[in-house]
Design an enzyme around this catalytic site. Sequence first.
Site, PDB file in Angstrom:
ATOM      1  CG  LEU A  83      -2.077  -0.926   1.347  1.00 47.07           C
ATOM      2  CD1 LEU A  83      -2.800  -0.698   2.670  1.00 47.07           C
ATOM      3  CD2 LEU A  83      -3.030  -0.776   0.184  1.00 47.07           C
ATOM      4  CG  ASP A  84       0.470   4.297  -2.973  1.00 44.88           C
ATOM      5  OD1 ASP A  84       1.179   3.378  -3.420  1.00 44.88           O
ATOM      6  OD2 ASP A  84      -0.303   4.989  -3.667  1.00 44.88           O
ATOM      7  NE  ARG A  85       6.536   7.512   3.285  1.00 44.17           N
ATOM      8  CZ  ARG A  85       7.550   7.331   4.140  1.00 44.17           C
ATOM      9  NH1 ARG A  85       7.343   7.461   5.440  1.00 44.17           N
ATOM     10  NH2 ARG A  85       8.759   7.045   3.700  1.00 44.17           N
TER      11      ARG A  85
END
Length: 215
Positions: free
Chosen positions: A46-48
């Site tokens: 997942l993106d940060r």
Amino acid sequence: MDIRYVDEDLVACIKPAGVLSTDEEGGLPGLLRGELGGEIRTVHRLDRVVSGLMVLARNRESAACLSRQMEEQTFHKAYLAVAHGCPAESEGTLRNLLWRDKRRRMTFVADAPGKGVQEAALDYRVLGRAGALSLLRIVLHTGRTHQIRVQFASRGMPLVGERKYSEEGEETPLALFSAELSFLHPKTGAALRFEALPPPAEPWGQFADVLNEKS
């Protein structure tokens, strides 16, 4: 850590926004090792800036099995998002050609096939509207970096809190949440399904009635 399930082969938890999903300093694997001990392996990302459900493997064999399910598209993920505006149709499929600028760490829509250009596809369904905002359920067919964010922003419907692909300039957290995971247990083969809801903060609070129906 908000751990939803754990056994000797895997752990399902909520990744907070701002935490890396990969095995780097301060990343989710390290946080889980501090909580559970032992081996923790990332099998999807997942993106940060994105929060929500993730599953991580607790041994090499489980990591290989879960990765294989992703390659064979038997590992399913669904997201909730709040976007500015609303698609013309209440449900449908978005398709684009995307290319990644690694130097700028951004993804762009391409006009034609070419080097580094990849097809991207997702299904969406509008779950509710609140003024100029819409609540969406999104299922990915491909897992391109920043795919959801770019595909909606390129159509004039950036997600609330989007700062990389929008000029809205909002300071709110990105309204994108990993809400559903389903896959087969890497050892037993049992079907597993996990669901979670985003926190009741804005803009999610504007869709509380719809989200409460899902709980």
